[in-house]
Write a protein that holds these residues in place. Structure first.
Motif, PDB file in Angstrom:
ATOM      1  N   LEU A  14       0.852  -1.187   0.000  1.00 34.33           N
ATOM      2  CA  LEU A  14       0.000   0.000   0.000  1.00 34.33           C
ATOM      3  C   LEU A  14       0.890   1.239   0.000  1.00 34.33           C
ATOM      4  CD1 LEU A  14      -2.567  -1.174   2.691  1.00 34.33           C
ATOM      5  CD2 LEU A  14      -2.841  -1.222   0.216  1.00 34.33           C
ATOM      6  N   ILE A  15       0.454   2.270  -0.742  1.00 29.76           N
ATOM      7  CA  ILE A  15       1.237   3.502  -0.800  1.00 29.76           C
ATOM      8  C   ILE A  15       0.339   4.713  -0.544  1.00 29.76           C
ATOM      9  CG2 ILE A  15       2.957   2.562  -2.378  1.00 29.76           C
ATOM     10  CD1 ILE A  15       1.625   4.166  -4.620  1.00 29.76           C
ATOM     11  N   ASN A  16       0.962   5.792  -0.061  1.00 33.91           N
ATOM     12  CA  ASN A  16       0.354   7.097   0.164  1.00 33.91           C
ATOM     13  C   ASN A  16      -1.047   7.031   0.780  1.00 33.91           C
ATOM     14  OD1 ASN A  16       2.718   8.248  -0.819  1.00 33.91           O
ATOM     15  ND2 ASN A  16       1.965   8.221  -2.913  1.00 33.91           N
ATOM     16  N   ASP A  17      -2.077   7.441   0.052  1.00 37.13           N
ATOM     17  CA  ASP A  17      -3.436   7.562   0.589  1.00 37.13           C
ATOM     18  C   ASP A  17      -4.115   6.215   0.843  1.00 37.13           C
ATOM     19  OD1 ASP A  17      -3.295  10.335   0.571  1.00 37.13           O
ATOM     20  OD2 ASP A  17      -3.945  10.448  -1.526  1.00 37.13           O
ATOM     21  N   LYS A  18      -3.543   5.131   0.365  1.00 33.01           N
ATOM     22  CA  LYS A  18      -4.164   3.819   0.536  1.00 33.01           C
ATOM     23  C   LYS A  18      -3.788   3.161   1.868  1.00 33.01           C
ATOM     24  CE  LYS A  18      -4.612   3.033  -4.358  1.00 33.01           C
ATOM     25  NZ  LYS A  18      -3.911   2.683  -5.540  1.00 33.01           N
ATOM     26  N   ILE A  19      -2.905   3.779   2.643  1.00 31.60           N
ATOM     27  CA  ILE A  19      -2.495   3.227   3.933  1.00 31.60           C
ATOM     28  C   ILE A  19      -3.584   3.544   4.972  1.00 31.60           C
ATOM     29  CG2 ILE A  19      -0.741   3.272   5.743  1.00 31.60           C
ATOM     30  CD1 ILE A  19       1.273   4.090   3.544  1.00 31.60           C
ATOM     31  N   PRO A  20      -4.239   2.530   5.553  1.00 30.50           N
ATOM     32  CA  PRO A  20      -5.397   2.760   6.413  1.00 30.50           C
ATOM     33  C   PRO A  20      -5.094   3.008   7.904  1.00 30.50           C
ATOM     34  CG  PRO A  20      -5.128   0.423   6.066  1.00 30.50           C
ATOM     35  CD  PRO A  20      -4.042   1.106   5.279  1.00 30.50           C
ATOM     36  N   PHE A  21      -3.850   2.957   8.317  1.00 30.39           N
ATOM     37  CA  PHE A  21      -3.518   3.037   9.734  1.00 30.39           C
ATOM     38  C   PHE A  21      -3.397   4.487  10.211  1.00 30.39           C
ATOM     39  CE2 PHE A  21      -1.669  -0.821   7.901  1.00 30.39           C
ATOM     40  CZ  PHE A  21      -2.372  -1.774   8.627  1.00 30.39           C
ATOM     41  N   PRO A  22      -3.837   4.791  11.448  1.00 32.79           N
ATOM     42  CA  PRO A  22      -3.773   6.172  11.958  1.00 32.79           C
ATOM     43  C   PRO A  22      -2.343   6.598  12.321  1.00 32.79           C
ATOM     44  CG  PRO A  22      -4.716   4.724  13.611  1.00 32.79           C
ATOM     45  CD  PRO A  22      -4.538   3.903  12.377  1.00 32.79           C
ATOM     46  N   ASN A  23      -1.549   5.680  12.869  1.00 34.65           N
ATOM     47  CA  ASN A  23      -0.165   5.967  13.242  1.00 34.65           C
ATOM     48  C   ASN A  23       0.763   4.942  12.617  1.00 34.65           C
ATOM     49  OD1 ASN A  23      -0.757   8.171  15.007  1.00 34.65           O
ATOM     50  ND2 ASN A  23      -1.472   6.671  16.514  1.00 34.65           N
ATOM     51  N   VAL A  24       1.970   5.386  12.228  1.00 33.06           N
ATOM     52  CA  VAL A  24       2.942   4.481  11.619  1.00 33.06           C
ATOM     53  C   VAL A  24       4.335   4.763  12.162  1.00 33.06           C
ATOM     54  CG1 VAL A  24       1.664   4.136   9.474  1.00 33.06           C
ATOM     55  CG2 VAL A  24       3.280   6.019   9.635  1.00 33.06           C
ATOM     56  N   ARG A  25       5.194   3.737  12.156  1.00 34.51           N
ATOM     57  CA  ARG A  25       6.605   3.913  12.462  1.00 34.51           C
ATOM     58  C   ARG A  25       7.253   4.293  11.136  1.00 34.51           C
ATOM     59  NH1 ARG A  25       9.422   2.571  16.659  1.00 34.51           N
ATOM     60  NH2 ARG A  25       7.818   1.120  17.392  1.00 34.51           N
ATOM     61  N   LEU A  26       7.988   5.396  11.116  1.00 43.21           N
ATOM     62  CA  LEU A  26       8.484   5.950   9.857  1.00 43.21           C
ATOM     63  C   LEU A  26       9.988   5.773   9.716  1.00 43.21           C
ATOM     64  CD1 LEU A  26       7.359   7.438   7.402  1.00 43.21           C
ATOM     65  CD2 LEU A  26       7.873   9.581   8.538  1.00 43.21           C
ATOM     66  N   ILE A  27      10.396   5.355   8.525  1.00 40.96           N
ATOM     67  CA  ILE A  27      11.806   5.236   8.158  1.00 40.96           C
ATOM     68  C   ILE A  27      12.018   6.123   6.949  1.00 40.96           C
ATOM     69  CG2 ILE A  27      13.616   3.656   7.403  1.00 40.96           C
ATOM     70  CD1 ILE A  27      12.023   1.394   8.732  1.00 40.96           C
ATOM     71  N   ASP A  28      13.090   6.945   6.970  1.00 44.97           N
ATOM     72  CA  ASP A  28      13.318   7.858   5.842  1.00 44.97           C
ATOM     73  C   ASP A  28      14.054   7.146   4.701  1.00 44.97           C
ATOM     74  OD1 ASP A  28      15.953   7.750   6.591  1.00 44.97           O
ATOM     75  OD2 ASP A  28      16.154   9.877   7.094  1.00 44.97           O
ATOM     76  N   ALA A  29      14.338   7.907   3.630  1.00 46.87           N
ATOM     77  CA  ALA A  29      14.927   7.342   2.420  1.00 46.87           C
ATOM     78  C   ALA A  29      16.323   6.758   2.659  1.00 46.87           C
ATOM     79  CB  ALA A  29      14.986   8.402   1.324  1.00 46.87           C
ATOM     80  N   THR A  30      17.035   7.255   3.681  1.00 47.30           N
ATOM     81  CA  THR A  30      18.387   6.746   3.963  1.00 47.30           C
ATOM     82  C   THR A  30      18.367   5.512   4.853  1.00 47.30           C
ATOM     83  OG1 THR A  30      18.634   8.206   5.876  1.00 47.30           O
ATOM     84  CG2 THR A  30      19.403   9.046   3.751  1.00 47.30           C
ATOM     85  N   GLY A  31      17.200   5.137   5.383  1.00 49.40           N
ATOM     86  CA  GLY A  31      17.082   3.962   6.231  1.00 49.40           C
ATOM     87  C   GLY A  31      17.085   4.297   7.710  1.00 49.40           C
ATOM     88  N   GLU A  32      17.079   5.569   8.047  1.00 48.69           N
ATOM     89  CA  GLU A  32      17.103   5.996   9.448  1.00 48.69           C
ATOM     90  C   GLU A  32      15.693   6.022  10.007  1.00 48.69           C
ATOM     91  OE1 GLU A  32      18.212  10.070  11.800  1.00 48.69           O
ATOM     92  OE2 GLU A  32      19.458   9.531  10.082  1.00 48.69           O
ATOM     93  N   GLN A  33      15.527   5.490  11.221  1.00 50.81           N
ATOM     94  CA  GLN A  33      14.213   5.494  11.854  1.00 50.81           C
ATOM     95  C   GLN A  33      13.910   6.886  12.398  1.00 50.81           C
ATOM     96  OE1 GLN A  33      12.822   2.517  14.449  1.00 50.81           O
ATOM     97  NE2 GLN A  33      13.938   0.859  13.431  1.00 50.81           N
ATOM     98  N   LEU A  34      12.753   7.419  12.031  1.00 48.96           N
ATOM     99  CA  LEU A  34      12.357   8.753  12.469  1.00 48.96           C
ATOM    100  C   LEU A  34      11.428   8.715  13.672  1.00 48.96           C
ATOM    101  CD1 LEU A  34      11.703  10.373   8.973  1.00 48.96           C
ATOM    102  CD2 LEU A  34      13.785  10.462  10.336  1.00 48.96           C
ATOM    103  N   GLY A  35      10.801   7.577  13.927  1.00 47.55           N
ATOM    104  CA  GLY A  35       9.896   7.461  15.067  1.00 47.55           C
ATOM    105  C   GLY A  35       8.472   7.186  14.621  1.00 47.55           C
TER     106      GLY A  35
END
Length: 179
Positions: A14-35
């Protein structure tokens, strides 16, 4: 929607607007965890970088999303799947035929063939054939096959011990498991 599109749509993340979850753990393009981010904040971060928000794993809590170029991600996933299919090749049974009174050079050629087959992951069926009254020398054929199995001991396991079947004596070797 035809079967091919249905099959592809099940495997795509799933991408962009199709992701149904309210909160997500985010990883940036370099592979670093953002929280952990609210989904709208995560989408905005991805949009600012002109990249896509892609759901990587929905099994964890919260689900993991990554900010990446979706086109490149899709290409790399397809490439990995193609490589995995290539490596799934099943072992074939290759045959090495010889006579009980084989010359030493010819024997070495058959031994090299068997080695090559085993190293490529195939099983080897070593066969010694007889003509006419030669069948009375079956013990020499058994000795020859035992010699071959002992010389290939480092790369092969004896799957089927040498045995007589009609006018042939044969054995089957399989590549040693890489464990």
């Amino acid at each position: 929607m035809n079967n091919q599109n249905k099959k592809n749509s099940r495997n795509l993340p799933l991408i962009n607007d199709k992701i149904p979850f309210p909160n997500v753990r985010l990883i940036d393009a370099t592979g670093e965890q953002l929280g952990i981010f609210n989904i709208s904040e995560a989408k905005n971060l991805a949009k600012e970088q002109q990249l896509d928000l892609v759901l990587i794993s929905d099994k964890s809590d919260p689900p993991v999303c990554r900010i990446i170029d979706y086109g490149k991600y899709k290409f790399s996933q397809e490439k990995k799947a193609k490589e995995a299919r290539k490596k799934q090749q099943t072992a074939q049974l290759k045959e090495v035929k010889m006579r009980y009174n084989i010359e030493s050079h010819d024997y070495k050629v058959r031994l090299n063939q068997a080695t090559r087959f085993l190293q490529s992951g195939d099983k080897v069926k070593a066969t010694v054939t007889f003509r006419g009254r030669e069948i009375q020398h079956a013990d020499l054929a058994l000795d020859l096959l035992k010699k071959m199995s002992s010389e290939l001991e480092g790369i092969a396991d004896l799957q089927q011990v040498p045995f007589k079947e009609g006018r042939t004596v044969l054995m089957i070797l399989s590549p040693k498991s890489k464990t």
